[in-house]
Write a protein that holds these residues in place. Structure first.
Motif, mmCIF file in Angstrom:
data_model
loop_
_atom_site.group_PDB
_atom_site.id
_atom_site.type_symbol
_atom_site.label_atom_id
_atom_site.label_comp_id
_atom_site.label_asym_id
_atom_site.label_seq_id
_atom_site.Cartn_x
_atom_site.Cartn_y
_atom_site.Cartn_z
ATOM 1 N N SER A 280 56.979 64.274 59.448
ATOM 2 C CA SER A 280 56.524 62.856 59.169
ATOM 3 C C SER A 280 57.176 61.980 60.205
ATOM 4 N N SER A 282 58.002 57.842 62.058
ATOM 5 C CA SER A 282 57.689 56.513 62.245
ATOM 6 C C SER A 282 57.219 56.312 63.659
ATOM 7 N N ASN A 331 48.535 54.361 53.349
ATOM 8 C CA ASN A 331 49.861 53.678 53.430
ATOM 9 C C ASN A 331 50.773 54.238 54.273
ATOM 10 N N GLU A 333 53.355 55.797 54.503
ATOM 11 C CA GLU A 333 54.018 56.994 54.331
ATOM 12 C C GLU A 333 52.896 57.964 54.808
ATOM 13 N N GLU A 334 51.639 57.889 54.413
ATOM 14 C CA GLU A 334 50.545 58.734 54.677
ATOM 15 C C GLU A 334 50.405 58.720 56.281
ATOM 16 N N ASP A 336 52.615 57.897 58.471
ATOM 17 C CA ASP A 336 53.842 58.623 59.233
ATOM 18 C C ASP A 336 53.358 59.992 59.009
ATOM 19 N N LEU A 337 53.040 60.837 58.134
ATOM 20 C CA LEU A 337 52.509 62.211 57.823
ATOM 21 C C LEU A 337 51.496 62.414 59.075
ATOM 22 N N ARG B 260 59.159 65.527 46.437
ATOM 23 C CA ARG B 260 59.499 65.127 47.925
ATOM 24 C C ARG B 260 59.128 66.339 48.846
ATOM 25 N N THR B 263 59.772 65.441 52.459
ATOM 26 C CA THR B 263 60.947 65.333 52.740
ATOM 27 C C THR B 263 61.633 66.596 53.221
ATOM 28 N N ASP B 266 59.892 67.767 56.266
ATOM 29 C CA ASP B 266 60.320 67.005 57.353
ATOM 30 C C ASP B 266 61.769 67.439 57.862
#
Lengths: 368, 368
Positions: A280, A282, A331, A333-334, A336-337, B260, B263, B266
């Motif tokens: 993931s 940013s 969204n 988070e998705e 970033d994934l 998670r 996470t 990641d």
């Protein structure tokens, strides 16, 4: 709507391939307003409608706009489509917020973008890869002349072109270049350079212009003043300063390789490691890591072919470009994934960076 | 000097392979002092000499010490050799600072280490991989009984064994286990756990015991009190608390995977990416990243064989172990470079971690 067409050009190529490793792109924009109409910020709906009806057909008729990629009024775009155009530097963030009575026309090569009823009635820009300020000026100046044959621009003999904001009065020109300055950042010289450039009357900004933070070690340098100098003088002065910054960045790179090859190997290696393995990511992190990969290409640590992959990812990993690549609304988070997946995929076949030679350390042969 | 022999056993194996993924090792140590001699901190040179001359031959004569790996007085070691022993948890940091009149005897399997003239005349420990407190207690208790046949330990009917520091009076025993608790750290439950454990009269410490910071998500849990409980009671109480911590860590892992997984993917992916590509790495960073790899093995993201590579690197990447692997004296920067190289080499043939399945996100099928 031809946003999809634009997305099929993922390298974001605008003209020739990069002539310069440090200057990513060059841009010149002119602000123009029609006589006898209030500026867009003051204009009533009917006036704005009249303005766009006056300007749009003339712009669309330009020889440069044959087979235009986009010729649209702003309320025909989705929020995401507008953001794609912002990420390509084809419209301003301010223009993306416009709807009724505003529009944009972009040529087939995506060098030329004309925004109608942005802050001024007409904002037109030419953008090229590499250090191509003269080419951009030549192109936009020609368009300006062609438009002036038909349109009646507000002009004062004393002040020059009149604009909504006094900071644009005169030439109405903003010339800028996007510079990639990782070595000046790594060696912590960048703030000094920014201060010096500011003292020369030029502005230093982040990736998306005024009020945006620098990420990916990308800095936009532009003229601050539009009054008291000719367009050619502004461009000449900007070009001179940019050449000096390029020299500083090149010196900083040479010093890094000579004195801190370890840091270079480490930073480029880690960036590659994270980009090829993170799940993931940013937008900001990807920009900064891709910047290190780009530095790696410049320093011969990756094959030259990696440059286009990295440049493509710089654009393809931006939020709206990611959103456009998938039908479902994402969204953060998705996104970033998806960004992590995209980057891992594109870089999956690359070899690890070649290590740059480190100067032998001072001898210290004491016994353990 | 058999430090080189020790270095040929890079997995740091002490007995059986790990019986437990969360408990790295178990240790029991006893503090004993000879009657009629001042404690080492008060003893004059001549006394210290007499103490070691009394204890060392008896220790060396133990059946357990046949073919001892090490039987040496402390001033025969280099600073680096002592540090290697500390990194293997075979001597204390305090003992590494000792020279004249202090010594250490370590058995062939490196389960058993007896320090002479540490804080007490004799500090003896048994250490095993996995959750093996009873095995460690059984072994060290046997050694204690054997030594008592010859040596006259200071003992009070009322207080038990007498020691230099009152916190050890009584059993003179410190039982401890090293726990790997990455999920409790990732889920930010670790401080809560530490507080609860402290309230139960147990201490939580970092990798190298008292006063050291936790790194690599490794925590040492040990009894605080040595008075008012039998050895068996102390060990039973410690084992019960450790079993509870194991349960918490396992629950935290299950929750991580369920809620998670992103996470986990990641963090494990990034750790692998950095370890396999960084050019330079501090000891602390390598511990933390290797901890994530170890979690990856536990969660089935790497083949089981990766566990031994990771455990080996945990030890081989410690500063003194690195220094011993090379003839030239290294400064901190060179050590970080060598650590990076060692880790890159050992992990170079590994495949990327297998990704753990992520629960589908809540449906949000709005239009872009």
């Amino acid at each position: 709507m031809k946003i999809s067409k634009l997305l099929k050009n993922p390298s974001g190529s605008k003209g020739e391939p990069h002539s310069n490793r440090i200057v990513v792109s060059s841009r010149v924009r002119l602000a123009r307003n029609l006589q006898r109409f209030p500026f867009p910020g003051w204009a009533k709906k009917a006036d704005r409608q009249k303005i766009i009806e006056t300007i749009r057909p003339v712009v669309a008729d330009l020889p440069e706009m044959e087979n235009a990629a986009i010729n649209e009024i702003m309320d025909q775009f989705t929020v995401v489509d507008k953001q794609v155009l912002v990420e390509r530097h084809l419209i301003s963030r301010e223009h993306a917020a416009k709807n009724f009575g505003s529009g944009v026309v972009i040529d087939a090569n995506m060098n030329l973008s004309l925004m109608i009823n942005e802050e001024d009635h007409l904002r037109m820009q030419a953008i090229f890869n590499g250090l191509e300020l003269e080419s951009a000026w030549k192109m936009i100046s020609k368009v300006d002349n062609e438009l002036e044959e038909t349109l009646d621009f507000a002009f004062s003999q004393k002040l020059g072109y009149l604009t909504a904001c006094p900071t644009n009065v005169g030439t109405g020109m903003r010339a800028s270049a996007m510079l990639h300055l990782p070595a000046l950042v790594l060696s912590e010289q960048i703030n000094q350079i920014i201060q010096a450039v500011n003292k020369l009357g030029l502005a230093v900004r982040g990736l998306y212009g005024e009020g945006t933070e620098a990420s990916g070690n990308l800095f936009q340098i532009s003229n601050q003043t539009t009054l008291g100098e000719t367009e050619a003088e502004i461009i000449e002065r900007l070009r001179r300063v940019i050449n000096q910054i390029i020299e500083h960045e090149e010196n900083a790179r040479a010093t890094l390789l000579e004195k801190r090859a370890l840091t270079v190997n480490d930073q480029v290696g880690r960036s590659f490691g994270i980009l090829t393995n993170a799940y993931s990511m940013s937008s900001k992190e990807s920009m900064n890591l891709l910047s290190m990969m780009r530095l790696g290409v410049d320093l011969g640590m990756f094959d030259e072919i990696v440059r286009s992959i990295v440049d493509e990812l710089f654009i393809a990993s931006q939020p709206a470009h990611l959103q456009k690549s998938i039908s479902r609304k994402l969204n953060a988070e998705e996104r970033d994934l998806l960004r992590g997946e995209l980057i891992r995929d594109r870089l999956s076949l690359l070899e690890k960076p070649k290590i740059r030679k480190i100067q032998p350390p001072e001898s210290n042969e004491e016994k353990a």
